[in-house]
Design an enzyme around this catalytic site. Structure first.
Site, PDB file in Angstrom:
ATOM      1  N   THR A 134     -27.824 -89.836 -47.199  1.00 56.68           N
ATOM      2  CA  THR A 134     -29.063 -90.155 -46.478  1.00 56.68           C
ATOM      3  C   THR A 134     -29.756 -91.364 -47.105  1.00 56.68           C
ATOM      4  O   THR A 134     -29.612 -91.611 -48.312  1.00 56.68           O
ATOM      5  CB  THR A 134     -30.001 -88.935 -46.530  1.00 56.68           C
ATOM      6  OG1 THR A 134     -31.324 -89.343 -46.201  1.00 56.68           O
ATOM      7  CG2 THR A 134     -30.091 -88.320 -47.929  1.00 56.68           C
ATOM      8  N   ASP A 135     -30.540 -92.052 -46.294  1.00 54.57           N
ATOM      9  CA  ASP A 135     -31.317 -93.178 -46.847  1.00 54.57           C
ATOM     10  C   ASP A 135     -32.396 -92.695 -47.820  1.00 54.57           C
ATOM     11  O   ASP A 135     -32.947 -93.476 -48.589  1.00 54.57           O
ATOM     12  CB  ASP A 135     -31.951 -94.019 -45.715  1.00 54.57           C
ATOM     13  CG  ASP A 135     -32.912 -93.247 -44.816  1.00 54.57           C
ATOM     14  OD1 ASP A 135     -33.039 -92.015 -44.978  1.00 54.57           O
ATOM     15  OD2 ASP A 135     -33.529 -93.879 -43.932  1.00 54.57           O
ATOM     16  N   GLU A 136     -32.689 -91.384 -47.795  1.00 56.62           N
ATOM     17  CA  GLU A 136     -33.769 -90.871 -48.652  1.00 56.62           C
ATOM     18  C   GLU A 136     -33.434 -90.983 -50.138  1.00 56.62           C
ATOM     19  O   GLU A 136     -34.320 -90.887 -50.981  1.00 56.62           O
ATOM     20  CB  GLU A 136     -34.105 -89.424 -48.267  1.00 56.62           C
ATOM     21  CG  GLU A 136     -34.496 -89.322 -46.812  1.00 56.62           C
ATOM     22  CD  GLU A 136     -35.101 -87.992 -46.394  1.00 56.62           C
ATOM     23  OE1 GLU A 136     -35.672 -87.297 -47.247  1.00 56.62           O
ATOM     24  OE2 GLU A 136     -35.001 -87.672 -45.198  1.00 56.62           O
ATOM     25  N   TYR A 159     -34.717 -82.314 -52.134  1.00 57.34           N
ATOM     26  CA  TYR A 159     -33.615 -82.592 -51.192  1.00 57.34           C
ATOM     27  C   TYR A 159     -32.946 -83.925 -51.512  1.00 57.34           C
ATOM     28  O   TYR A 159     -31.741 -84.002 -51.736  1.00 57.34           O
ATOM     29  CB  TYR A 159     -34.138 -82.587 -49.748  1.00 57.34           C
ATOM     30  CG  TYR A 159     -33.196 -83.268 -48.769  1.00 57.34           C
ATOM     31  CD1 TYR A 159     -31.954 -82.704 -48.466  1.00 57.34           C
ATOM     32  CD2 TYR A 159     -33.520 -84.491 -48.160  1.00 57.34           C
ATOM     33  CE1 TYR A 159     -31.066 -83.329 -47.584  1.00 57.34           C
ATOM     34  CE2 TYR A 159     -32.655 -85.121 -47.278  1.00 57.34           C
ATOM     35  CZ  TYR A 159     -31.429 -84.542 -46.993  1.00 57.34           C
ATOM     36  OH  TYR A 159     -30.551 -85.178 -46.136  1.00 57.34           O
ATOM     37  N   LYS A 163     -29.142 -84.902 -52.977  1.00 54.34           N
ATOM     38  CA  LYS A 163     -28.196 -85.777 -52.272  1.00 54.34           C
ATOM     39  C   LYS A 163     -27.814 -86.976 -53.157  1.00 54.34           C
ATOM     40  O   LYS A 163     -26.656 -87.397 -53.183  1.00 54.34           O
ATOM     41  CB  LYS A 163     -28.802 -86.280 -50.954  1.00 54.34           C
ATOM     42  CG  LYS A 163     -29.055 -85.218 -49.899  1.00 54.34           C
ATOM     43  CD  LYS A 163     -27.807 -84.546 -49.371  1.00 54.34           C
ATOM     44  CE  LYS A 163     -26.958 -85.435 -48.490  1.00 54.34           C
ATOM     45  NZ  LYS A 163     -25.802 -84.676 -47.904  1.00 54.34           N
TER      46      LYS A 163
HETATM   47  P1  NAD Z   1     -28.128 -79.126 -40.641  1.00 56.08           P
HETATM   48  O1  NAD Z   1     -29.046 -78.389 -41.552  1.00 56.08           O
HETATM   49  O2  NAD Z   1     -28.388 -79.118 -39.186  1.00 56.08           O
HETATM   50  O3  NAD Z   1     -26.638 -78.587 -40.853  1.00 56.08           O
HETATM   51  C1  NAD Z   1     -26.112 -78.253 -42.094  1.00 56.08           C
HETATM   52  C2  NAD Z   1     -24.889 -77.380 -41.871  1.00 56.08           C
HETATM   53  O4  NAD Z   1     -24.305 -77.096 -43.160  1.00 56.08           O
HETATM   54  C3  NAD Z   1     -25.212 -76.016 -41.237  1.00 56.08           C
HETATM   55  O5  NAD Z   1     -24.290 -75.743 -40.215  1.00 56.08           O
HETATM   56  C4  NAD Z   1     -25.056 -75.033 -42.382  1.00 56.08           C
HETATM   57  O6  NAD Z   1     -24.645 -73.746 -41.954  1.00 56.08           O
HETATM   58  C5  NAD Z   1     -23.986 -75.706 -43.226  1.00 56.08           C
HETATM   59  N1  NAD Z   1     -24.028 -75.308 -44.641  1.00 56.08           N
HETATM   60  C6  NAD Z   1     -25.119 -75.219 -45.445  1.00 56.08           C
HETATM   61  N2  NAD Z   1     -24.747 -74.802 -46.668  1.00 56.08           N
HETATM   62  C7  NAD Z   1     -23.395 -74.657 -46.645  1.00 56.08           C
HETATM   63  C8  NAD Z   1     -22.437 -74.269 -47.592  1.00 56.08           C
HETATM   64  N3  NAD Z   1     -22.799 -73.940 -48.854  1.00 56.08           N
HETATM   65  N4  NAD Z   1     -21.131 -74.227 -47.250  1.00 56.08           N
HETATM   66  C9  NAD Z   1     -20.767 -74.533 -45.960  1.00 56.08           C
HETATM   67  N5  NAD Z   1     -21.628 -74.886 -45.000  1.00 56.08           N
HETATM   68  C10 NAD Z   1     -22.935 -74.957 -45.341  1.00 56.08           C
HETATM   69  O7  NAD Z   1     -28.077 -80.592 -41.209  1.00 56.08           O
HETATM   70  P2  NAD Z   1     -27.807 -81.974 -40.459  1.00 56.08           P
HETATM   71  O8  NAD Z   1     -29.091 -82.544 -40.049  1.00 56.08           O
HETATM   72  O9  NAD Z   1     -26.727 -81.785 -39.471  1.00 56.08           O
HETATM   73  O10 NAD Z   1     -27.272 -82.862 -41.673  1.00 56.08           O
HETATM   74  C11 NAD Z   1     -25.882 -82.966 -41.949  1.00 56.08           C
HETATM   75  C12 NAD Z   1     -25.683 -83.908 -43.119  1.00 56.08           C
HETATM   76  O11 NAD Z   1     -26.223 -85.180 -42.812  1.00 56.08           O
HETATM   77  C13 NAD Z   1     -26.400 -83.444 -44.381  1.00 56.08           C
HETATM   78  O12 NAD Z   1     -25.549 -83.694 -45.469  1.00 56.08           O
HETATM   79  C14 NAD Z   1     -27.637 -84.311 -44.442  1.00 56.08           C
HETATM   80  O13 NAD Z   1     -28.045 -84.518 -45.788  1.00 56.08           O
HETATM   81  C15 NAD Z   1     -27.134 -85.592 -43.814  1.00 56.08           C
HETATM   82  N6  NAD Z   1     -28.153 -86.415 -43.134  1.00 56.08           N
HETATM   83  C16 NAD Z   1     -28.958 -85.869 -42.180  1.00 56.08           C
HETATM   84  C17 NAD Z   1     -29.890 -86.675 -41.527  1.00 56.08           C
HETATM   85  C18 NAD Z   1     -30.770 -86.127 -40.418  1.00 56.08           C
HETATM   86  O14 NAD Z   1     -31.631 -86.849 -39.933  1.00 56.08           O
HETATM   87  N7  NAD Z   1     -30.589 -84.887 -39.986  1.00 56.08           N
HETATM   88  C19 NAD Z   1     -29.990 -88.025 -41.860  1.00 56.08           C
HETATM   89  C20 NAD Z   1     -29.150 -88.549 -42.839  1.00 56.08           C
HETATM   90  C21 NAD Z   1     -28.228 -87.731 -43.457  1.00 56.08           C
HETATM   91  P1  TYD Z   2     -38.466 -84.610 -40.997  1.00 52.34           P
HETATM   92  O1  TYD Z   2     -37.995 -84.500 -39.577  1.00 52.34           O
HETATM   93  O2  TYD Z   2     -38.672 -83.362 -41.772  1.00 52.34           O
HETATM   94  O3  TYD Z   2     -37.444 -85.596 -41.725  1.00 52.34           O
HETATM   95  P2  TYD Z   2     -37.536 -86.276 -43.209  1.00 52.34           P
HETATM   96  O4  TYD Z   2     -38.661 -85.668 -43.946  1.00 52.34           O
HETATM   97  O5  TYD Z   2     -36.223 -85.935 -43.800  1.00 52.34           O
HETATM   98  O6  TYD Z   2     -37.720 -87.726 -42.949  1.00 52.34           O
HETATM   99  O7  TYD Z   2     -39.833 -85.416 -40.997  1.00 52.34           O
HETATM  100  C1  TYD Z   2     -39.919 -86.703 -40.430  1.00 52.34           C
HETATM  101  C2  TYD Z   2     -41.326 -87.218 -40.670  1.00 52.34           C
HETATM  102  O8  TYD Z   2     -42.248 -86.425 -39.927  1.00 52.34           O
HETATM  103  C3  TYD Z   2     -41.767 -87.104 -42.128  1.00 52.34           C
HETATM  104  O9  TYD Z   2     -42.574 -88.232 -42.454  1.00 52.34           O
HETATM  105  C4  TYD Z   2     -42.614 -85.848 -42.154  1.00 52.34           C
HETATM  106  C5  TYD Z   2     -43.218 -85.806 -40.778  1.00 52.34           C
HETATM  107  N1  TYD Z   2     -43.470 -84.442 -40.216  1.00 52.34           N
HETATM  108  C6  TYD Z   2     -44.723 -84.140 -39.691  1.00 52.34           C
HETATM  109  O10 TYD Z   2     -45.661 -84.976 -39.695  1.00 52.34           O
HETATM  110  N2  TYD Z   2     -44.906 -82.901 -39.161  1.00 52.34           N
HETATM  111  C7  TYD Z   2     -43.929 -81.955 -39.147  1.00 52.34           C
HETATM  112  O11 TYD Z   2     -44.185 -80.806 -38.680  1.00 52.34           O
HETATM  113  C8  TYD Z   2     -42.647 -82.284 -39.696  1.00 52.34           C
HETATM  114  C9  TYD Z   2     -41.534 -81.275 -39.703  1.00 52.34           C
HETATM  115  C10 TYD Z   2     -42.464 -83.557 -40.206  1.00 52.34           C
END
Ligand code: NAD
Ligand code: TYD
Length: 352
Positions: A134-136, A159, A163
């Site tokens: 992630t970019d975070e 988190y 990562k």
């Molecule tokens: P999500 O929470 O929707 O999905 C995570 C999945 O991992 C779930 O299906 C969960 O059951 C599974 N999981 C959790 N712990 C596990 C374990 N110990 N063993 C096997 N499976 C397990 O998350 P997401 O949003 O789909 O994110 C997927 C990946 O992308 C993550 O690594 C996250 O850090 C990265 N990512 C997400 C975003 C975003 O905006 N959602 C952005 C950048 C990177």
């Molecule tokens: P989020 O979707 O949790 O992603 P991330 O924190 O990983 O970027 O949040 C996106 C942005 O929205 C973040 O700045 C926090 C804000 N946010 C709210 O203002 N209200 C909410 O209820 C949530 C879940 C997030």
């Protein structure tokens, strides 16, 4: 016929990736290993569950014996590690599980892949371990500039720190063993099947339930948004064309303030549902997130120039598709937000 091990494939991005890949290629096998935590949901995959090239294994990436069995039984070509605890707010409340899954689980997966892919002192050249990061991990930006791949890591939340730790371990397997890895760092994703703890599906769900939409702090924090299918396409291209050992940022130049996103989606929902009674009155400014990163923004020049990937879906089009998806999948949303979710929501927002 290549075999992909996709971990976390029942989550938001993982399930979109599996659907994307199986709709694109007929000659691949996908094994989805997922623990099915609160965010893993097999109903995300009903459209492909009968595909003979797809297999689901319920399990934990921390389970060494299970991973050993999978690598023993199948000739895994690509391991794509989506499995993670993914929500910043939860990491602030319970950091340990983030370290367990995101760090220890990744090391476990690396070790088994290394064992099966290593030939004497080198690696089979066509294998690939893709760490979905992630970019975070870069931390927070001021009012200008963008994240580039060579920036130092400076994560703030449990988190993003977990990562970043995983990224460093993955990199070390390249530096030390020349393991064929890539690390991808994407900006905030949105689209179908996203669990409604994250901002965009939370806005939609709260609107549909006429519930206040919590905006943290002054609402001026900035995220850089990418439609999930664009992320899936980028990962596919990195598997094919990525240079071994490299990190690739993925983003589509879509910076928006949170408050803009909230107002914009309320307007889209008003238009699509024809329900103009629901207005910005639903917006509720609440106590800020602890350690809230102010601004994220990706510089995607490297993936654009080296791989030829470029974002093609405008934010407005992606949001409209997403809003329509949630409106057409209310059963999915209602099921996922009943039971445990209610307790989570009440607990998360009780002091806000
Ligand atoms: P999500 O929470 O929707 O999905 C995570 C999945 O991992 C779930 O299906 C969960 O059951 C599974 N999981 C959790 N712990 C596990 C374990 N110990 N063993 C096997 N499976 C397990 O998350 P997401 O949003 O789909 O994110 C997927 C990946 O992308 C993550 O690594 C996250 O850090 C990265 N990512 C997400 C975003 C975003 O905006 N959602 C952005 C950048 C990177
Ligand atoms: P989020 O979707 O949790 O992603 P991330 O924190 O990983 O970027 O949040 C996106 C942005 O929205 C973040 O700045 C926090 C804000 N946010 C709210 O203002 N209200 C909410 O209820 C949530 C879940 C997030």
């Amino acid at each position: 016929m290549k075999t992909y091990l996709v971990t976390g494939g029942a989550g938001f991005i993982g399930s979109n990736f599996i659907i994307y890949m199986l709709s694109r290629y007929r000659n691949i096998n996908i094994i989805n290993l997922d623990k099915l935590t609160y965010s893993g949901n097999l109903s995300n995959l009903t459209s492909i569950v009968d595909n003979s090239n797809y297999k689901f294994v319920k399990g934990d990436i921390c389970d060494k014996d299970l991973l050993e069995n999978i690598f023993n039984k199948h000739n895994i070509d690509y391991a794509i590690n989506f499995a993670a605890e993914s929500h910043v707010d939860r990491s602030i409340l319970e950091p340990e599980i983030f370290v367990r899954t995101n760090v220890l689980g990744t090391v476990n997966l690396l070790n088994i892949a290394k064992k099966y892919w290593r030939l004497a002192d080198t690696f089979e050249s066509d294998k690939r371990f893709i760490q979905i990061s992630t970019d975070e991990v870069y931390g927070a930006l001021g009012t200008s500039g963008c994240f580039t791949e060579n920036m130092p890591l400076d994560p703030h939340s449990p988190y993003s720190s977990s990562k970043a730790s995983a990224d460093l371990i993955v990199k070390s397997y390249y530096d030390t063993y020349k393991m064929p890895i890539n690390i991808t760092r994407c900006s905030n994703n949105y689209g179908s099947y996203q669990f409604p703890e994250k901002l965009i599906p939370l806005i939609i769900n709260n609107y549909l339930n006429n519930r206040p939409i919590p905006v943290y702090g002054d609402g001026k924090n900035i995220r850089d948004w990418l439609y999930v299918e664009e992320h899936c396409r980028a990962i596919d291209m990195i598997i094919q064309k990525g240079k071994i050992g490299e990190v690739y940022n993925i983003g589509g130049h879509n910076e928006r303030e949170n408050i803009y996103i909230v107002k914009y989606i309320i307007n889209v929902l008003n238009e699509v549902t024809g329900n103009n009674k629901i207005s910005n009155k639903l917006i509720k400014y609440v106590k800020d997130r602890k350690g809230h990163d102010r601004r994220y923004a990706i510089d995607p020049s490297k993936i654009e120039n080296e791989i030829g990937w470029k974002s093609e879906i405008a934010f407005e089009d992606g949001i409209l598709k997403t809003v329509n998806w949630y409106l057409n999948n209310k059963e999915w949303l209602n099921k996922i937000t009943s039971g445990e979710y209610q307790k989570y929501y009440e607990n998360m927002y009780k002091d806000k």
